[in-house]
Design a protein around this motif. Structure first.
Motif, mmCIF file in Angstrom:
data_model
loop_
_atom_site.group_PDB
_atom_site.id
_atom_site.type_symbol
_atom_site.label_atom_id
_atom_site.label_comp_id
_atom_site.label_asym_id
_atom_site.label_seq_id
_atom_site.Cartn_x
_atom_site.Cartn_y
_atom_site.Cartn_z
ATOM 1 N N SER A 246 1.593 -23.304 18.473
ATOM 2 C CA SER A 246 1.719 -23.963 17.155
ATOM 3 C C SER A 246 3.021 -24.764 17.070
ATOM 4 N N LYS A 247 3.954 -24.543 18.002
ATOM 5 C CA LYS A 247 5.274 -25.194 17.927
ATOM 6 C C LYS A 247 5.310 -26.555 18.634
ATOM 7 N N LEU A 248 4.253 -26.875 19.373
ATOM 8 C CA LEU A 248 4.247 -28.138 20.131
ATOM 9 C C LEU A 248 3.989 -29.323 19.201
ATOM 10 N N GLY B 221 15.140 -14.613 16.599
ATOM 11 C CA GLY B 221 13.854 -14.909 15.967
ATOM 12 C C GLY B 221 12.793 -13.904 16.352
ATOM 13 N N SER B 222 11.602 -14.079 15.774
ATOM 14 C CA SER B 222 10.534 -13.106 15.998
ATOM 15 C C SER B 222 10.011 -13.147 17.430
ATOM 16 N N THR B 223 10.020 -14.332 18.056
ATOM 17 C CA THR B 223 9.549 -14.415 19.449
ATOM 18 C C THR B 223 10.576 -13.778 20.383
ATOM 19 N N VAL B 224 11.844 -14.065 20.125
ATOM 20 C CA VAL B 224 12.907 -13.455 20.943
ATOM 21 C C VAL B 224 12.922 -11.936 20.768
ATOM 22 N N ALA C 146 11.815 -21.534 19.354
ATOM 23 C CA ALA C 146 12.053 -22.833 18.721
ATOM 24 C C ALA C 146 11.100 -22.980 17.547
ATOM 25 N N ASP C 147 11.473 -23.849 16.629
ATOM 26 C CA ASP C 147 10.582 -24.168 15.507
ATOM 27 C C ASP C 147 9.653 -25.312 15.863
ATOM 28 N N GLU C 148 10.129 -26.192 16.747
ATOM 29 C CA GLU C 148 9.309 -27.300 17.275
ATOM 30 C C GLU C 148 9.800 -27.601 18.683
HETATM 31 C C1 5RP Z 1 16.488 -19.131 14.860
HETATM 32 C C2 5RP Z 1 15.660 -20.045 15.681
HETATM 33 C C3 5RP Z 1 14.374 -19.515 16.209
HETATM 34 O O1 5RP Z 1 14.353 -19.666 17.591
HETATM 35 C C4 5RP Z 1 13.237 -20.277 15.611
HETATM 36 O O2 5RP Z 1 13.355 -20.234 14.191
HETATM 37 C C5 5RP Z 1 11.889 -19.709 16.019
HETATM 38 O O3 5RP Z 1 11.725 -18.461 15.458
HETATM 39 P P1 5RP Z 1 10.404 -17.611 15.649
HETATM 40 O O4 5RP Z 1 10.363 -17.160 17.062
HETATM 41 O O5 5RP Z 1 10.569 -16.475 14.664
HETATM 42 O O6 5RP Z 1 9.238 -18.489 15.283
HETATM 43 O O7 5RP Z 1 15.986 -21.169 15.936
HETATM 44 O O8 5RP Z 1 17.599 -19.791 14.320
#
Ligand code: 5RP
Length: 231
Positions: free
Chosen positions: A128-130, A37-40, A91-93
């Motif tokens: 924003s994910k919390l 993902g973008s954070t990783v 994570a998304d949430e």
């Molecule tokens: C990918 C994932 C990502 O960790 C999740 O979508 C968060 O992504 P981002 O850091 O781009 O917001 O689960 O499958």
């Protein structure tokens, strides 16, 4: 009189902050579990500064593998590594107990596999994910294509609306050759029970609730800096 206004950090800057902060969980001489993902991606870029000190990485997607290799970080097959000390992923949430929804990048199956072989799961997110309860973000579920309709009907029976994820007008195909359903309208109050239940349905490869493989630590980017939560 002069006034000074501090410009709030952008979401991208918060991601960079937590990506860099995650380096403190990387032990020299080890192999690191790396998410997607973008954070990783921010974490991977920061990890390049430590590449001489680590053995390499186990990656959760083709996209992360490419990025790691492009930066000169060796990528190991998960089957050749008995256990990882730490897995770092976004994570998304995430809720107050470290339960997560993941799979926005369609990499949830390999993410869950690498998380399961890691002692610690360090989740890196911006604030924003919390969430109070999982379900606001459409829940990704990787499915065997021939089961998509039946699984959609099972979600409908619990109040969820499943849609097949598309890419360029065609069903998105995951790194594992499967499809993704995104399920809206769920309110997941018991993530462990929900994950157990959906895991039983024939044709479900992976449900994007990470309750059994929840975060042990969360590094959250906030306007006041990086906050650390331990679960
Ligand atoms: C990918 C994932 C990502 O960790 C999740 O979508 C968060 O992504 P981002 O850091 O781009 O917001 O689960 O499958």
């Amino acid at each position: 009189m002069t006034t000074s206004a501090t410009t709030p950090l952008t979401q991208d800057e918060l991601k960079t902050l937590v990506g860099q902060a995650a380096l403190q969980y990387v032990t020299p001489g080890t192999i690191v579990g790396v998410g997607t993902g973008s954070t990783v991606n921010k974490f991977i870029d920061a990890l390049a500064s430590m590449k001489a000190q680590i053995k390499g990485a186990v990656s959760s997607s083709e996209a992360s593998t490419q990025r790691l290799k492009a930066l000169g970080i060796e990528v190991f097959d998960a089957n050749t590594v008995a256990e990882l000390g730490v897995y770092i992923d976004g994570a998304d949430e995430i809720d107050g107990q470290g339960h997560m929804v993941k799979g926005g990048g369609a990499a949830l199956t390999r993410e869950k596999i690498v998380a399961a072989q890691s002692k610690q799961f360090v989740c890196i997110v911006d604030d924003s994910k919390l969430v109070d309860a999982l379900g606001k973000f459409p829940l990704p579920v990787e499915v065997i294509p021939m089961a998509a309709q039946r699984i959609s009907a099972q979600f409908a029976a619990m109040g969820g609306q499943a849609t097949l994820r598309l890419k360029d007008g065609q069903p998105l195909v995951t790194d594992n050759g499967q499809h993704i359903l995104d399920v809206r309208g769920l309110h997941i109050t018991d993530p462990l029970a929900f994950e157990s239940q959906v895991n039983q349905w024939p044709g479900v490869v992976t449900v994007g609730v990470f309750a059994f493989q929840k975060a042990t630590v969360c590094l959250m980017g906030t306007p006041g800096g990086v906050k650390t939560f331990k679960y």
